[in-house]
Design a protein around this motif. Sequence first.
Motif, PDB file in Angstrom:
ATOM      1  N   UNK A 291     -12.798 -65.639 -46.796  1.00  0.00           N
ATOM      2  CA  UNK A 291     -12.312 -64.779 -47.571  1.00  0.00           C
ATOM      3  C   UNK A 291     -13.416 -64.031 -46.654  1.00  0.00           C
ATOM      4  N   UNK A 292     -12.957 -62.465 -46.288  1.00  0.00           N
ATOM      5  CA  UNK A 292     -13.729 -61.708 -45.726  1.00  0.00           C
ATOM      6  C   UNK A 292     -12.725 -59.736 -45.631  1.00  0.00           C
ATOM      7  N   UNK A 293     -14.003 -59.483 -47.102  1.00  0.00           N
ATOM      8  CA  UNK A 293     -13.385 -57.786 -47.209  1.00  0.00           C
ATOM      9  C   UNK A 293     -14.163 -57.281 -47.112  1.00  0.00           C
ATOM     10  N   UNK A 294     -13.400 -55.999 -46.041  1.00  0.00           N
ATOM     11  CA  UNK A 294     -14.592 -55.095 -45.297  1.00  0.00           C
ATOM     12  C   UNK A 294     -14.546 -54.056 -46.093  1.00  0.00           C
ATOM     13  N   UNK A 295     -15.524 -52.914 -46.130  1.00  0.00           N
ATOM     14  CA  UNK A 295     -15.040 -51.737 -46.227  1.00  0.00           C
ATOM     15  C   UNK A 295     -15.667 -51.334 -45.596  1.00  0.00           C
ATOM     16  N   UNK A 296     -15.593 -49.836 -43.802  1.00  0.00           N
ATOM     17  CA  UNK A 296     -16.624 -49.760 -43.265  1.00  0.00           C
ATOM     18  C   UNK A 296     -16.030 -48.241 -43.054  1.00  0.00           C
ATOM     19  N   UNK A 297     -17.372 -47.457 -42.769  1.00  0.00           N
ATOM     20  CA  UNK A 297     -17.103 -46.037 -42.645  1.00  0.00           C
ATOM     21  C   UNK A 297     -17.614 -45.534 -41.362  1.00  0.00           C
ATOM     22  N   UNK A 298     -16.883 -45.148 -40.430  1.00  0.00           N
ATOM     23  CA  UNK A 298     -17.665 -44.447 -38.862  1.00  0.00           C
ATOM     24  C   UNK A 298     -18.067 -43.130 -38.655  1.00  0.00           C
ATOM     25  N   UNK A 299     -19.119 -42.937 -38.289  1.00  0.00           N
ATOM     26  CA  UNK A 299     -19.976 -41.132 -37.893  1.00  0.00           C
ATOM     27  C   UNK A 299     -20.391 -41.044 -36.648  1.00  0.00           C
ATOM     28  N   UNK A 300     -19.395 -40.438 -36.217  1.00  0.00           N
ATOM     29  CA  UNK A 300     -20.006 -40.070 -34.601  1.00  0.00           C
ATOM     30  C   UNK A 300     -21.300 -39.846 -34.277  1.00  0.00           C
ATOM     31  N   UNK A 301     -21.473 -40.493 -33.202  1.00  0.00           N
ATOM     32  CA  UNK A 301     -23.419 -40.169 -33.122  1.00  0.00           C
ATOM     33  C   UNK A 301     -23.416 -39.550 -31.492  1.00  0.00           C
ATOM     34  N   UNK A 302     -24.227 -38.431 -31.256  1.00  0.00           N
ATOM     35  CA  UNK A 302     -24.737 -38.401 -29.936  1.00  0.00           C
ATOM     36  C   UNK A 302     -25.236 -39.745 -29.036  1.00  0.00           C
ATOM     37  N   UNK A 303     -25.539 -39.631 -27.986  1.00  0.00           N
ATOM     38  CA  UNK A 303     -25.862 -41.093 -27.216  1.00  0.00           C
ATOM     39  C   UNK A 303     -26.772 -41.419 -27.968  1.00  0.00           C
ATOM     40  N   UNK A 304     -28.013 -40.273 -27.562  1.00  0.00           N
ATOM     41  CA  UNK A 304     -29.130 -39.936 -28.271  1.00  0.00           C
ATOM     42  C   UNK A 304     -29.970 -40.669 -29.569  1.00  0.00           C
ATOM     43  N   UNK A 305     -28.922 -41.270 -30.449  1.00  0.00           N
ATOM     44  CA  UNK A 305     -29.088 -40.844 -31.641  1.00  0.00           C
ATOM     45  C   UNK A 305     -29.332 -42.839 -31.469  1.00  0.00           C
ATOM     46  N   UNK A 306     -28.342 -43.719 -30.595  1.00  0.00           N
ATOM     47  CA  UNK A 306     -28.466 -44.524 -30.679  1.00  0.00           C
ATOM     48  C   UNK A 306     -29.421 -45.097 -31.097  1.00  0.00           C
ATOM     49  N   UNK A 307     -29.499 -46.913 -31.673  1.00  0.00           N
ATOM     50  CA  UNK A 307     -30.636 -47.232 -32.310  1.00  0.00           C
ATOM     51  C   UNK A 307     -30.405 -48.539 -32.337  1.00  0.00           C
ATOM     52  N   UNK A 308     -29.636 -49.201 -31.734  1.00  0.00           N
ATOM     53  CA  UNK A 308     -29.411 -50.743 -31.021  1.00  0.00           C
ATOM     54  C   UNK A 308     -29.925 -51.357 -29.823  1.00  0.00           C
ATOM     55  N   UNK A 309     -30.085 -50.777 -29.710  1.00  0.00           N
ATOM     56  CA  UNK A 309     -30.707 -51.321 -28.037  1.00  0.00           C
ATOM     57  C   UNK A 309     -31.082 -52.612 -26.762  1.00  0.00           C
ATOM     58  N   UNK A 310     -29.999 -53.503 -26.635  1.00  0.00           N
ATOM     59  CA  UNK A 310     -30.233 -54.885 -26.551  1.00  0.00           C
ATOM     60  C   UNK A 310     -29.365 -54.946 -25.506  1.00  0.00           C
ATOM     61  N   UNK A 311     -29.074 -55.706 -24.712  1.00  0.00           N
ATOM     62  CA  UNK A 311     -28.245 -56.642 -23.713  1.00  0.00           C
ATOM     63  C   UNK A 311     -27.246 -56.981 -24.593  1.00  0.00           C
ATOM     64  N   UNK A 312     -26.181 -55.677 -23.550  1.00  0.00           N
ATOM     65  CA  UNK A 312     -25.028 -56.202 -24.498  1.00  0.00           C
ATOM     66  C   UNK A 312     -23.873 -57.337 -25.332  1.00  0.00           C
ATOM     67  N   UNK A 313     -24.587 -58.714 -23.826  1.00  0.00           N
ATOM     68  CA  UNK A 313     -23.692 -59.363 -23.878  1.00  0.00           C
ATOM     69  C   UNK A 313     -24.189 -60.596 -25.162  1.00  0.00           C
ATOM     70  N   UNK A 314     -25.634 -60.195 -25.408  1.00  0.00           N
ATOM     71  CA  UNK A 314     -26.115 -61.310 -26.376  1.00  0.00           C
ATOM     72  C   UNK A 314     -26.243 -60.895 -27.688  1.00  0.00           C
ATOM     73  N   UNK A 315     -27.290 -61.896 -28.386  1.00  0.00           N
ATOM     74  CA  UNK A 315     -27.085 -61.209 -30.229  1.00  0.00           C
ATOM     75  C   UNK A 315     -28.764 -60.388 -29.855  1.00  0.00           C
ATOM     76  N   UNK A 316     -28.613 -60.372 -30.963  1.00  0.00           N
ATOM     77  CA  UNK A 316     -30.409 -59.253 -31.403  1.00  0.00           C
ATOM     78  C   UNK A 316     -31.358 -59.956 -31.152  1.00  0.00           C
ATOM     79  N   UNK A 317     -31.924 -59.609 -30.119  1.00  0.00           N
ATOM     80  CA  UNK A 317     -33.532 -59.729 -30.179  1.00  0.00           C
ATOM     81  C   UNK A 317     -34.243 -60.119 -31.489  1.00  0.00           C
ATOM     82  N   UNK A 318     -35.216 -60.885 -31.216  1.00  0.00           N
ATOM     83  CA  UNK A 318     -35.613 -61.071 -32.872  1.00  0.00           C
ATOM     84  C   UNK A 318     -36.691 -60.633 -33.222  1.00  0.00           C
TER      85      UNK A 318
END
Length: 154
Positions: free
Chosen positions: A117-144
């Motif tokens: 079972x998976x219950x997910x509650x989610x809200x989206x917030x518009x951001x500017x590209x400069x506000x992005x915080x998640x920077x890693x190779x898009x095809x892989x897991x988050x680096x350690x």
Amino acid sequence: MSPLIPPFTHDTAVAKVRAGEDLWNTREPERVALGYTPDSWWRNRSTFVQGREQIVEFLTDKWRRELEYRLIKELWTYGDDRLAVRFAYEYHDADGRWFRAYGNENWEFTADGLMRTRHASINDVAIDEEQRLFHWDRSGPRPADHPGLTELGL
């Protein structure tokens, strides 16, 4: 480390959440669906999904719309066969508009470690590209060494 099956300890719960994060960051719907029971039941926002076939359809559509998706999950609390998770992910739409989605999930697992079972509650917030915080190779897991949600102040 113990297998990532119930009953969870703090360490196995944290590892299970990170394994789920890594799996979703593959953006491979068929592979992700294998982490769920064949009859798994989801509530994702206002959408209800049941079974692996519907999970694959849902994720295929999701990642067709949510481009350059990058996800970070964090354990909130755990019980014997249940985990509560908070998460954030970033993506852009086909028009290049960026968003950060914030949410909480409640997960229930079978004895073999598949999510029932998976219950997910989610809200989206518009951001500017400069506000992005998640920077890693898009095809892989988050680096350690990439900060988690708490370290990022999210």
